[in-house]
Scaffold this motif. Structure first.
Motif, PDB file in Angstrom:
ATOM      1  N   PRO A  22       0.813  -1.220   0.000  1.00 30.40           N
ATOM      2  CA  PRO A  22       0.000   0.000   0.000  1.00 30.40           C
ATOM      3  C   PRO A  22       0.849   1.274   0.000  1.00 30.40           C
ATOM      4  N   ILE A  23       0.331   2.277  -0.688  1.00 30.86           N
ATOM      5  CA  ILE A  23       0.874   3.634  -0.625  1.00 30.86           C
ATOM      6  C   ILE A  23      -0.217   4.513  -0.019  1.00 30.86           C
ATOM      7  N   PHE A  24       0.109   5.189   1.061  1.00 34.84           N
ATOM      8  CA  PHE A  24      -0.831   6.113   1.679  1.00 34.84           C
ATOM      9  C   PHE A  24      -0.475   7.514   1.190  1.00 34.84           C
ATOM     10  N   ALA A  25      -1.229   8.010   0.212  1.00 39.09           N
ATOM     11  CA  ALA A  25      -0.999   9.346  -0.342  1.00 39.09           C
ATOM     12  C   ALA A  25      -1.803  10.332   0.491  1.00 39.09           C
ATOM     13  N   ILE A  26      -1.107  11.165   1.250  1.00 39.61           N
ATOM     14  CA  ILE A  26      -1.782  11.951   2.284  1.00 39.61           C
ATOM     15  C   ILE A  26      -1.345  13.414   2.278  1.00 39.61           C
ATOM     16  N   THR A  27      -2.172  14.223   2.917  1.00 35.75           N
ATOM     17  CA  THR A  27      -1.856  15.629   3.163  1.00 35.75           C
ATOM     18  C   THR A  27      -1.473  15.790   4.630  1.00 35.75           C
ATOM     19  N   PRO A  28      -0.919  16.929   5.022  1.00 37.23           N
ATOM     20  CA  PRO A  28      -0.633  17.152   6.443  1.00 37.23           C
ATOM     21  C   PRO A  28      -1.865  16.976   7.331  1.00 37.23           C
ATOM     22  N   ALA A  29      -3.043  17.264   6.781  1.00 38.25           N
ATOM     23  CA  ALA A  29      -4.270  17.140   7.572  1.00 38.25           C
ATOM     24  C   ALA A  29      -4.533  15.704   7.991  1.00 38.25           C
ATOM     25  N   HIS A  30      -4.132  14.732   7.157  1.00 38.44           N
ATOM     26  CA  HIS A  30      -4.321  13.328   7.521  1.00 38.44           C
ATOM     27  C   HIS A  30      -3.533  12.978   8.776  1.00 38.44           C
ATOM     28  N   ILE A  31      -2.338  13.542   8.893  1.00 36.19           N
ATOM     29  CA  ILE A  31      -1.521  13.273  10.080  1.00 36.19           C
ATOM     30  C   ILE A  31      -2.090  14.006  11.297  1.00 36.19           C
ATOM     31  N   GLU A  32      -2.490  15.231  11.078  1.00 36.71           N
ATOM     32  CA  GLU A  32      -3.025  16.034  12.187  1.00 36.71           C
ATOM     33  C   GLU A  32      -4.299  15.428  12.759  1.00 36.71           C
ATOM     34  N   THR A  33      -5.127  14.876  11.891  1.00 39.40           N
ATOM     35  CA  THR A  33      -6.411  14.316  12.360  1.00 39.40           C
ATOM     36  C   THR A  33      -6.326  12.828  12.656  1.00 39.40           C
ATOM     37  N   GLY A  34      -5.203  12.210  12.303  1.00 39.19           N
ATOM     38  CA  GLY A  34      -5.045  10.781  12.566  1.00 39.19           C
ATOM     39  C   GLY A  34      -5.918   9.900  11.707  1.00 39.19           C
ATOM     40  N   LEU A  41       0.445   5.836  10.634  1.00 38.75           N
ATOM     41  CA  LEU A  41       0.394   7.104  11.371  1.00 38.75           C
ATOM     42  C   LEU A  41       1.472   7.146  12.452  1.00 38.75           C
ATOM     43  N   ASP A  42       1.606   6.064  13.181  1.00 37.73           N
ATOM     44  CA  ASP A  42       2.604   6.016  14.251  1.00 37.73           C
ATOM     45  C   ASP A  42       4.012   6.162  13.677  1.00 37.73           C
ATOM     46  N   TRP A  43       4.266   5.481  12.557  1.00 34.91           N
ATOM     47  CA  TRP A  43       5.583   5.567  11.932  1.00 34.91           C
ATOM     48  C   TRP A  43       5.857   6.980  11.408  1.00 34.91           C
ATOM     49  N   ALA A  44       4.836   7.607  10.832  1.00 37.52           N
ATOM     50  CA  ALA A  44       4.999   8.960  10.311  1.00 37.52           C
ATOM     51  C   ALA A  44       5.383   9.928  11.416  1.00 37.52           C
ATOM     52  N   LYS A  45       4.719   9.803  12.557  1.00 38.72           N
ATOM     53  CA  LYS A  45       5.010  10.712  13.675  1.00 38.72           C
ATOM     54  C   LYS A  45       6.413  10.473  14.226  1.00 38.72           C
ATOM     55  N   LYS A  46       6.802   9.210  14.334  1.00 37.77           N
ATOM     56  CA  LYS A  46       8.135   8.909  14.862  1.00 37.77           C
ATOM     57  C   LYS A  46       9.240   9.376  13.920  1.00 37.77           C
ATOM     58  N   ALA A  47       8.967   9.332  12.615  1.00 36.10           N
ATOM     59  CA  ALA A  47       9.973   9.727  11.629  1.00 36.10           C
ATOM     60  C   ALA A  47       9.937  11.227  11.324  1.00 36.10           C
ATOM     61  N   GLY A  48       8.975  11.939  11.897  1.00 28.34           N
ATOM     62  CA  GLY A  48       8.847  13.367  11.634  1.00 28.34           C
ATOM     63  C   GLY A  48       8.358  13.681  10.230  1.00 28.34           C
ATOM     64  N   PHE A  49       7.596  12.749   9.655  1.00 33.64           N
ATOM     65  CA  PHE A  49       7.078  12.921   8.300  1.00 33.64           C
ATOM     66  C   PHE A  49       5.952  13.953   8.302  1.00 33.64           C
ATOM     67  N   LYS A  50       6.086  14.991   7.481  1.00 35.90           N
ATOM     68  CA  LYS A  50       5.121  16.094   7.469  1.00 35.90           C
ATOM     69  C   LYS A  50       4.198  16.079   6.240  1.00 35.90           C
ATOM     70  N   ALA A  51       4.345  15.104   5.367  1.00 31.22           N
ATOM     71  CA  ALA A  51       3.523  14.984   4.151  1.00 31.22           C
ATOM     72  C   ALA A  51       3.703  16.158   3.210  1.00 31.22           C
ATOM     73  N   GLY A  74       1.284  17.394   0.087  1.00 25.97           N
ATOM     74  CA  GLY A  74       1.296  18.801   0.437  1.00 25.97           C
ATOM     75  C   GLY A  74      -0.080  19.285   0.860  1.00 25.97           C
ATOM     76  N   LYS A  75      -0.165  20.557   1.193  1.00 28.77           N
ATOM     77  CA  LYS A  75      -1.432  21.111   1.682  1.00 28.77           C
ATOM     78  C   LYS A  75      -2.489  21.232   0.593  1.00 28.77           C
ATOM     79  N   ASN A  76      -2.047  21.460  -0.659  1.00 26.76           N
ATOM     80  CA  ASN A  76      -2.994  21.666  -1.761  1.00 26.76           C
ATOM     81  C   ASN A  76      -2.684  20.709  -2.905  1.00 26.76           C
ATOM     82  N   PRO A  77      -3.195  19.489  -2.853  1.00 25.61           N
ATOM     83  CA  PRO A  77      -2.900  18.495  -3.898  1.00 25.61           C
ATOM     84  C   PRO A  77      -3.231  18.963  -5.308  1.00 25.61           C
ATOM     85  N   SER A  78      -4.214  19.847  -5.438  1.00 22.33           N
ATOM     86  CA  SER A  78      -4.607  20.314  -6.770  1.00 22.33           C
ATOM     87  C   SER A  78      -3.529  21.165  -7.424  1.00 22.33           C
TER      88      SER A  78
END
Length: 463
Positions: A22-34, A41-51, A74-78
Motif C-alpha cells: 500500500p501507498i498512503f498518499a496523504i496531506t498534512p491534515a491526515h496526520i493532524e487528524t489521525g 500514522l505512528d511511523w509517520a510521527k516517529k519519523a517526523g514525516f510532514k507529508a 502537500g497542503k494543496n494536492p490540486s
C-alpha cells in the motif's frame, strides 16, 4: 535501434492483481487528524514525516520487512495534479497500490504513468521499475492510449538526428499509419517541385536526405474533418544564417511539432474517434551546402504568394506555409498546426506554457476549457491585425523574418494565417516540445504539449 512501439510498450501498471504493497498518499491534515492506518500514522510521527509535496517515507512491518509507503501530497494536492508521477521514479521495485488519495482515479493513474517514462535507447536500462495497480474505477484503456501518444512524442524528440533524420521520421510515420490501417503517401525530393511544394523543397534541398511531405488519412467520410499539420525540421543549423553552437544543442527537437501531431493522431485513431483525419508533416533538415537557400532570395509558395528570405533561420514557417496551403485546399471542421517556431514564444510564456493563436473565439474557449479540464496548459495569444503590416516585404508579398525583433510569435502566426484563407477554424500552436527541468510527471527531455487537451476536446466534440 529497436523499432518504435505505439500502443504495446511495457506498462507501468500491474494488471495481474495479487499481493501489492500500500501507498498512503496523504496531506498534512491526515496526520493532524489521525485519519490514516494506525501503524502508518505512528511511523509517520516517529519519523517526523510532514507529508510535504512529493515526500516519500517507507513504512516497515512489525517484523522489519517493507510494509508500504507514505507519500506526501502537500497542503494543496490540486497544485500538482500529476504528483504521483514522482512515485514511478522513487518507489523501490515491486507491485504497489494506492490505499488513500484525495485524487481522482484517472488523474492518479495518468500521473503515475506519465512519470514512469524512461528514454534508454543509448544506455543500459535502469533498475527494474515499480508497478502500480491501476484503480478499478479508472479508464485504463484511455490512460494507456494517452500515455502511448505522449511517449511517442517524447521518444521522437529525444532521438538524435543521426537516428531521426527525414528518412527515419518517414519510417515512423509510415509505421504509425500501418499500425492503424491508415493511408500514407509521401512526396519527396524534386517531386516536391512537380507537385507544387516549392518552399518545402527550398528549405530541405541542401541536406543529404531529401525533403518530403508526409500525408496520412484515416477515418470515415462524413465524420468531422480534422487536419493536423506538424513542423518536421529534423535538425536546424540555421542555414546560411547559421546559429551559434550553443543554440544548436537542442535542435534535434525542431521536429517537435511533427512529433506532437503524430502523438495526437495516435490517440485519435486508437480511440476510434468519429473523425475524418488528415495529418500533414513537411520534413526537412535545414543544412548548409552549395545549393542552400540564401538571405535575399525570393520564392513563390504553393499559395502563389512570394516570400522574401530575410533570415534562413526562420525556415519553419516556410515549410508550414506550403503544408497549410495544401491543408486549406480542402474544407475542414478544424485545422491544427503545431511547431517549435519562435524563441519569442518562450520569452513571452516560458517553456511550459505554449501559446495558441486563432480568430475563432468559440474554438479558443473550448480549447481553454479542455486545457483546464485535463491540466494540459496552454494560453491564447492575439492575432493582432495591427502587426500584419510587419509581415509584408518591399519587393515580395511577404517576408519570413520581420525587422525589429518585436512580437515575434505573433508575426510568425500572422505569416501562417496568410496561407489559411478558406477554413475559418484554424489554430496554431507555438510549442517548445522540451522539459527543461524534471517534474513529477516528466524527466528532462522531449515533451508532449497541448495534445492531451486537443484529444479531450476532439473526444468531447465527436462523442
Amino acid at each position: 535501434m529497436a523499432p518504435f512501439q505505439f500502443i504495446d510498450r511495457p506498462s507501468p501498471f500491474n494488471t495481474k492483481g495479487g499481493k501489492t504493497l500500500p501507498i498512503f498518499a496523504i496531506t498534512p491534515a491526515h496526520i493532524e487528524t489521525g485519519s490514516i492506518d494506525p501503524i502508518a500514522l505512528d511511523w509517520a510521527k516517529k519519523a517526523g514525516f510532514k507529508a510535504e509535496s512529493g515526500a516519500l517515507l517507507m513504512v516497515p512491518t512489525a517484523d522489519g520487512h517493507l510494509g508500504g509507503a507514505l507519500f506526501g501530497l502537500g497542503k494543496n494536492p490540486s497544485d500538482a495534479p500529476f504528483l504521483t508521477g514522482k512515485l514511478a521514479r522513487t518507489l523501490p521495485a515491486g507491485d504497489w497500490h494506492i490505499e488513500t488519495a484525495p485524487l481522482t482515479a484517472n488523474r492518479l493513474a495518468l500521473g503515475y504513468g506519465l512519470g514512469s517514462y524512461r528514454f534508454e535507447r543509448y544506455k543500459a536500462a535502469a533498475a527494474e521499475a515499480p508497478t502500480l495497480l491501476i484503480p478499478t474505477d479508472a479508464d485504463a484503456a484511455d490512460i494507456k492510449r494517452q500515455l502511448a501518444g505522449v511517449f511517442l512524442a517524447r521518444d521522437l524528440v529525444n532521438t538524435p538526428t543521426n537516428d531521426m533524420g527525414p528518412d527515419a521520421l518517414e519510417d515512423v510515420f509510415r509505421a504509425l499509419g500501418e499500425h492503424y490501417k491508415a493511408k500514407v503517401s509521401v512526396i519527396a525530393g524534386d517531386d516536391l517541385l512537380k507537385e507544387n511544394f516549392p518552399l518545402v523543397h527550398t528549405v530541405g534541398r541542401a541536406a543529404a536526405q531529401a525533403p518530403r511531405l508526409l500525408e496520412l488519412r484515416w477515418g470515415k467520410k462524413g465524420h468531422k474533418r480534422v487536419t493536423l499539420v506538424g513542423k518536421g525540421v529534423t535538425f536546424d543549423t540555421g542555414g546560411l544564417d547559421i546559429k551559434p553552437a550553443s543554440s544548436m544543442l537542442l535542435m534535434k527537437k525542431d521536429m517537435g511539432g511533427a512529433a506532437n501531431v503524430m502523438g495526437l493522431a495516435l490517440m485519435i485513431m486508437d480511440a476510434k474517434l468519429k473523425v475524418d483525419l488528415r495529418v500533414l508533416v513537411p520534413v526537412v533538415e535545414n543544412s548548409i551546402s552549395a545549393n542552400a537557400f540564401r538571405p535575399g532570395d525570393i520564392y513563390r509558395s504553393r499559395k502563389g504568394l512570394t516570400v522574401q528570405i530575410d533570415n534562413t533561420d526562420a525556415e519553419g514557417r516556410l515549410i508550414l506555409a506550403d503544408a497549410l496551403a495544401y491543408a486549406d485546399e480542402e474544407e475542414a471542421d478544424l485545422i491544427v498546426d503545431m511547431a517549435t517556431l519562435t524563441g519569442a514564444a518562450r520569452v513571452a510564456l516560458g517553456p511550459d506554457l505554449p501559446p495558441f493563436f486563432t480568430d475563432d473565439d468559440d474554438l479558443a474557449h473550448d480549447l481553454a476549457e479542455a486545457s483546464l479540464s485535463v491540466d494540459d496548459p496552454m494560453w491564447r495569444m492575439p492575432l493582432y491585425a495591427g502587426y500584419d503590416k510587419d509581415v509584408s516585404a518591399r519587393i515580395a508579398d511577404l517576408t519570413n523574418a520581420p525587422a525589429g525583433g518585436m512580437a515575434g510569435s505573433i508575426t510568425a502566426a500572422l505569416f501562417l494565417k496568410r496561407f489559411v484563407t478558406r477554413n475559418r477554424r484554424w489554430v496554431h500552436f507555438d510549442i517548445y516540445a522540451w522539459a527543461q527541468a524534471e517534474r513529477p510527471h516528466s524527466p528532462v527531455g522531449g515533451e508532449a504539449q497541448a495534445i492531451r487537451a486537443l484529444y479531450h476536446h476532439l473526444r468531447k466534440a465527436t462523442a
